[in-house]
Design a protein around this motif. Structure first.
Motif, PDB file in Angstrom:
ATOM      1  N   ALA A   1      -1.932  -6.968 -14.572  1.00  0.00           N
ATOM      2  CA  ALA A   1      -0.675  -7.716 -14.597  1.00  0.00           C
ATOM      3  C   ALA A   1      -0.544  -8.611 -13.371  1.00  0.00           C
ATOM      4  O   ALA A   1      -0.154  -9.789 -13.473  1.00  0.00           O
ATOM      5  CB  ALA A   1       0.503  -6.745 -14.672  1.00  0.00           C
ATOM      6  N   VAL A   2      -0.876  -8.073 -12.209  1.00  0.00           N
ATOM      7  CA  VAL A   2      -0.773  -8.848 -10.965  1.00  0.00           C
ATOM      8  C   VAL A   2      -1.747 -10.019 -10.980  1.00  0.00           C
ATOM      9  O   VAL A   2      -1.397 -11.148 -10.610  1.00  0.00           O
ATOM     10  CB  VAL A   2      -1.007  -7.937  -9.751  1.00  0.00           C
ATOM     11  N   ALA A   3      -2.984  -9.764 -11.432  1.00  0.00           N
ATOM     12  CA  ALA A   3      -3.988 -10.831 -11.477  1.00  0.00           C
ATOM     13  C   ALA A   3      -3.582 -11.938 -12.448  1.00  0.00           C
ATOM     14  O   ALA A   3      -3.766 -13.131 -12.165  1.00  0.00           O
ATOM     15  CB  ALA A   3      -5.344 -10.249 -11.874  1.00  0.00           C
ATOM     16  N   SER A   4      -2.996 -11.547 -13.593  1.00  0.00           N
ATOM     17  CA  SER A   4      -2.579 -12.551 -14.586  1.00  0.00           C
ATOM     18  C   SER A   4      -1.366 -13.339 -14.111  1.00  0.00           C
ATOM     19  O   SER A   4      -1.214 -14.521 -14.439  1.00  0.00           O
ATOM     20  CB  SER A   4      -2.257 -11.864 -15.912  1.00  0.00           C
ATOM     21  N   LEU A   5      -0.515 -12.701 -13.344  1.00  0.00           N
ATOM     22  CA  LEU A   5       0.697 -13.355 -12.842  1.00  0.00           C
ATOM     23  C   LEU A   5       0.407 -14.285 -11.673  1.00  0.00           C
ATOM     24  O   LEU A   5       1.090 -15.306 -11.500  1.00  0.00           O
ATOM     25  CB  LEU A   5       1.714 -12.283 -12.416  1.00  0.00           C
ATOM     26  N   ARG A   6      -0.593 -13.983 -10.901  1.00  0.00           N
ATOM     27  CA  ARG A   6      -0.891 -14.685  -9.646  1.00  0.00           C
ATOM     28  C   ARG A   6      -0.869 -16.217  -9.758  1.00  0.00           C
ATOM     29  O   ARG A   6      -0.252 -16.888  -8.922  1.00  0.00           O
ATOM     30  CB  ARG A   6      -2.232 -14.192  -9.113  1.00  0.00           C
TER      31      ARG A   6
ATOM     32  N   SER B   1       7.483 -12.977 -24.908  1.00  0.00           N
ATOM     33  CA  SER B   1       6.274 -13.772 -25.093  1.00  0.00           C
ATOM     34  C   SER B   1       5.042 -12.935 -24.781  1.00  0.00           C
ATOM     35  O   SER B   1       5.115 -11.965 -24.022  1.00  0.00           O
ATOM     36  CB  SER B   1       6.313 -14.995 -24.165  1.00  0.00           C
ATOM     37  N   ASP B   2       3.893 -13.346 -25.357  1.00  0.00           N
ATOM     38  CA  ASP B   2       2.624 -12.715 -24.998  1.00  0.00           C
ATOM     39  C   ASP B   2       1.793 -13.634 -24.103  1.00  0.00           C
ATOM     40  O   ASP B   2       0.610 -13.396 -23.881  1.00  0.00           O
ATOM     41  CB  ASP B   2       1.834 -12.318 -26.250  1.00  0.00           C
ATOM     42  N   ASP B   3       2.412 -14.685 -23.576  1.00  0.00           N
ATOM     43  CA  ASP B   3       1.740 -15.660 -22.714  1.00  0.00           C
ATOM     44  C   ASP B   3       2.321 -15.576 -21.310  1.00  0.00           C
ATOM     45  O   ASP B   3       3.493 -15.883 -21.090  1.00  0.00           O
ATOM     46  CB  ASP B   3       1.935 -17.064 -23.290  1.00  0.00           C
ATOM     47  N   MET B   4       1.495 -15.163 -20.346  1.00  0.00           N
ATOM     48  CA  MET B   4       1.966 -15.003 -18.976  1.00  0.00           C
ATOM     49  C   MET B   4       2.489 -16.308 -18.394  1.00  0.00           C
ATOM     50  O   MET B   4       3.354 -16.302 -17.503  1.00  0.00           O
ATOM     51  CB  MET B   4       0.856 -14.441 -18.094  1.00  0.00           C
ATOM     52  N   ALA B   5       2.022 -17.447 -18.897  1.00  0.00           N
ATOM     53  CA  ALA B   5       2.484 -18.732 -18.379  1.00  0.00           C
ATOM     54  C   ALA B   5       3.993 -18.887 -18.536  1.00  0.00           C
ATOM     55  O   ALA B   5       4.639 -19.607 -17.770  1.00  0.00           O
ATOM     56  CB  ALA B   5       1.760 -19.871 -19.092  1.00  0.00           C
ATOM     57  N   ASP B   6       4.563 -18.183 -19.506  1.00  0.00           N
ATOM     58  CA  ASP B   6       6.005 -18.283 -19.724  1.00  0.00           C
ATOM     59  C   ASP B   6       6.809 -17.586 -18.622  1.00  0.00           C
ATOM     60  O   ASP B   6       8.033 -17.732 -18.564  1.00  0.00           O
ATOM     61  CB  ASP B   6       6.372 -17.692 -21.085  1.00  0.00           C
ATOM     62  N   ALA B   7       6.125 -16.821 -17.768  1.00  0.00           N
ATOM     63  CA  ALA B   7       6.807 -16.186 -16.641  1.00  0.00           C
ATOM     64  C   ALA B   7       6.995 -17.150 -15.472  1.00  0.00           C
ATOM     65  O   ALA B   7       7.755 -16.857 -14.544  1.00  0.00           O
ATOM     66  CB  ALA B   7       6.024 -14.964 -16.168  1.00  0.00           C
ATOM     67  N   ALA B   8       6.308 -18.281 -15.518  1.00  0.00           N
ATOM     68  CA  ALA B   8       6.392 -19.248 -14.423  1.00  0.00           C
ATOM     69  C   ALA B   8       7.829 -19.719 -14.244  1.00  0.00           C
ATOM     70  O   ALA B   8       8.553 -19.952 -15.215  1.00  0.00           O
ATOM     71  CB  ALA B   8       5.482 -20.436 -14.708  1.00  0.00           C
ATOM     72  N   GLY B   9       8.230 -19.832 -13.003  1.00  0.00           N
ATOM     73  CA  GLY B   9       9.567 -20.312 -12.696  1.00  0.00           C
ATOM     74  C   GLY B   9      10.600 -19.230 -12.504  1.00  0.00           C
ATOM     75  O   GLY B   9      11.728 -19.522 -12.106  1.00  0.00           O
ATOM     76  N   ALA B  10      10.235 -17.987 -12.769  1.00  0.00           N
ATOM     77  CA  ALA B  10      11.183 -16.887 -12.548  1.00  0.00           C
ATOM     78  C   ALA B  10      11.353 -16.644 -11.055  1.00  0.00           C
ATOM     79  O   ALA B  10      10.420 -16.817 -10.268  1.00  0.00           O
ATOM     80  CB  ALA B  10      10.690 -15.627 -13.239  1.00  0.00           C
ATOM     81  N   ASP B  11      12.546 -16.238 -10.666  1.00  0.00           N
ATOM     82  CA  ASP B  11      12.816 -15.927  -9.260  1.00  0.00           C
ATOM     83  C   ASP B  11      12.248 -14.561  -8.876  1.00  0.00           C
ATOM     84  O   ASP B  11      11.817 -14.349  -7.743  1.00  0.00           O
ATOM     85  CB  ASP B  11      14.324 -15.921  -9.005  1.00  0.00           C
ATOM     86  N   VAL B  12      12.309 -13.627  -9.835  1.00  0.00           N
ATOM     87  CA  VAL B  12      11.813 -12.262  -9.606  1.00  0.00           C
ATOM     88  C   VAL B  12      10.937 -11.868 -10.786  1.00  0.00           C
ATOM     89  O   VAL B  12      11.310 -12.087 -11.948  1.00  0.00           O
ATOM     90  CB  VAL B  12      12.971 -11.241  -9.471  1.00  0.00           C
ATOM     91  N   HIS B  13       9.789 -11.286 -10.486  1.00  0.00           N
ATOM     92  CA  HIS B  13       8.876 -10.794 -11.509  1.00  0.00           C
ATOM     93  C   HIS B  13       8.804  -9.274 -11.381  1.00  0.00           C
ATOM     94  O   HIS B  13       8.296  -8.748 -10.384  1.00  0.00           O
ATOM     95  CB  HIS B  13       7.483 -11.396 -11.325  1.00  0.00           C
ATOM     96  N   PHE B  14       9.317  -8.553 -12.366  1.00  0.00           N
ATOM     97  CA  PHE B  14       9.294  -7.091 -12.347  1.00  0.00           C
ATOM     98  C   PHE B  14       8.021  -6.585 -13.026  1.00  0.00           C
ATOM     99  O   PHE B  14       7.751  -6.926 -14.186  1.00  0.00           O
ATOM    100  CB  PHE B  14      10.516  -6.521 -13.073  1.00  0.00           C
ATOM    101  N   ILE B  15       7.256  -5.777 -12.315  1.00  0.00           N
ATOM    102  CA  ILE B  15       6.045  -5.171 -12.868  1.00  0.00           C
ATOM    103  C   ILE B  15       6.434  -3.829 -13.475  1.00  0.00           C
ATOM    104  O   ILE B  15       6.813  -2.892 -12.759  1.00  0.00           O
ATOM    105  CB  ILE B  15       4.962  -4.977 -11.788  1.00  0.00           C
ATOM    106  N   CYS B  16       6.349  -3.737 -14.803  1.00  0.00           N
ATOM    107  CA  CYS B  16       6.826  -2.545 -15.523  1.00  0.00           C
ATOM    108  C   CYS B  16       5.748  -1.956 -16.436  1.00  0.00           C
ATOM    109  O   CYS B  16       6.070  -1.329 -17.452  1.00  0.00           O
ATOM    110  CB  CYS B  16       8.057  -2.900 -16.351  1.00  0.00           C
TER     111      CYS B  16
END
Length: 441
Positions: A102-107, A67-82
């Protein structure tokens, strides 16, 4: 487990596919929509052996999405910054723009107890800064550096030679309570590799961030050492390949990566050692890494020396000479032309008046985008047509296995420069070729 992988370039795409292969549910996030569309279709956006097959395999399971939408990362147990950490233009230090973004968008999508695992190669101190920035979210930051080799990235991810966790630690260097919880989560992520008795190093943030750059600096030093010996061999008539064989039998040294030639390139070693030097300067310990300046200098001198060698075999001038360059990628089994020694030498010779034709099994499109003024060919025989000299610059297996007689049938002059010291001089000379290589008589 449910994982997100932020950044789907070389590191992220391989990591996402590999984690899905291990049984996890993975969402890959990237701002580049074209890259996301390619990955959704099961197409790797770069050349890496084994990755297309892996994407097809895990795509069929439904465990891997993009996905190109960071909102789709919500609910993950681990977020890998790559995401990438390129060199700042005109400076040695690493550019952390993509990491910080990446960190600011994930926050906004982090929950208490989530693990943010950094895999990007960053200057020491970055993990600590991210941990402080995310403190009020309740997420735990860990640093889990990558050790991928282009051409072997899938195997290196699924069967790594070691795993490193950088965790929050107390005054005695032991993981804090939240650090211990993060370790347990990462142990679950990597349960399969750990079951194969892969070595695991659990340490503090600073040490974990230093591991990758220290390893790359050591490797770059070893490569530049043998290239420095090649300079001495040329001055004395010694043979650097025999020298490398002899010292390589010493168990304290080893033979691997003692191959003299055009030196190292790519998107990691050059920029990592430069960023390491820059960070040491910021920390007030620049003298500790001053030797890396000479390592970098030796590496770059090899490229200049190869142009000089071409001039020598062309009777003192390459102006107007036709030169075939076999290889454009910085190493075989890759289409990566970042800081490629092969492409650098080709461009230098072109700028000095030669007519250069470059070929590569995978990297021609990337090379053409970088140096559109160079000529390109699909095959070695096509590139070598009417050539005054042939340069083997990237040690692809098809170039190593070239038949001297077949190549002799298309060139204007039988002169070959072995930029990687991988050909058999006696075989080529017996076929009537003038053979020259760096560090060999």
């Amino acid at each position: 487990m449910r994982l997100s992988v932020i950044g789907c370039g070389y590191l992220g795409a391989v990591h996402a596919a590999s984690m899905a292969h291990l049984g996890h549910e993975v969402i890959g996030i990237d701002v580049d929509r074209r890259k996301i569309e390619a990955l959704r279709a099961g197409r790797a956006p770069f050349y890496e052996p084994g990755l297309p097959e892996l994407l097809t395999e895990v795509g069929a399971t439904g465990r891997l999405t993009f996905s190109d939408d960071m909102a789709d990362a919500a609910g993950a147990d681990v977020h890998f910054i790559c995401v990438g950490t390129p060199q700042v233009h005109g400076e040695f230090r690493a550019d952390l723009t993509y990491v910080n973004s990446a960190v600011a968008s994930l926050r906004p999508y982090l929950r208490s107890g989530d693990v943010v695992a950094g895999k990007s190669t960053v200057p020491v101190g970055t993990a600590e800064a991210i941990a402080e920035a995310l403190r009020d979210t309740g997420a735990v930051v860990a640093w889990n550096p990558e050790f991928l080799r282009e051409g072997f990235a899938v195997a290196d991810t699924l069967h790594p030679d070691r795993l490193v966790y950088g965790l929050p630690t107390d005054g005695d260097g032991e993981p804090t309570a939240e650090g211990s919880k993060a370790r347990a989560v990462l142990d679950e992520v990597y349960a399969t590799p750990l079951s194969e008795d892969i070595p695991l190093v659990v340490t503090d943030y600073a040490t974990a961030q230093l591991v990758k750059v220290a390893a790359n600096s050591f490797l770059a030093t070893k490569i530049s050492f043998i290239n420095a010996m090649a300079e001495l061999c040329e001055a004395t008539g010694a043979d650097v390949t025999r020298l490398a064989d002899a010292i390589g039998y010493d168990a304290r040294i080893g033979r691997r990566f003692l191959n003299a030639g055009l030196g190292f390139g790519g998107g990691c070693l050059p920029k990592d050692i430069r960023a390491f030097m820059a960070r040491a300067g910021e920390l007030g310990v620049s003298d500790a890494l001053s030797f890396l300046r000479e390592v970098d200098s030796i590496n770059m001198r090899r490229r200049v020396r190869m142009v000089d060698l071409a001039r020598e075999v062309c009777d003192g001038s390459i102006v107007g000479k036709r030169i075939a360059v076999l290889g454009a990628a910085f190493k075989p089994d890759s289409d990566d032309v970042r800081d490629s020694p092969a492409l650098s030498v080709a461009a230098q010779m072109q700028l000095q008046g030669a007519h250069v034709t470059v070929t590569d099994p995978q990297a021609v499109d990337n090379a053409r985008a970088k140096w559109p003024d160079l000529r390109f060919a699909a095959t070695a025989l096509e590139a070598a047509q009417d050539a005054d000299v042939v340069l083997l610059a990237t040690e692809w297996s098809e170039y190593r296995e070239l038949e001297p007689d077949a190549l002799a049938g298309v060139v204007a002059h039988t002169r070959i420069l072995d930029g990687r010291n991988v050909l058999e001089p006696a075989r080529w000379r017996a076929a009537g070729w003038t053979y020259r290589a760096l560090g060999r008589p």
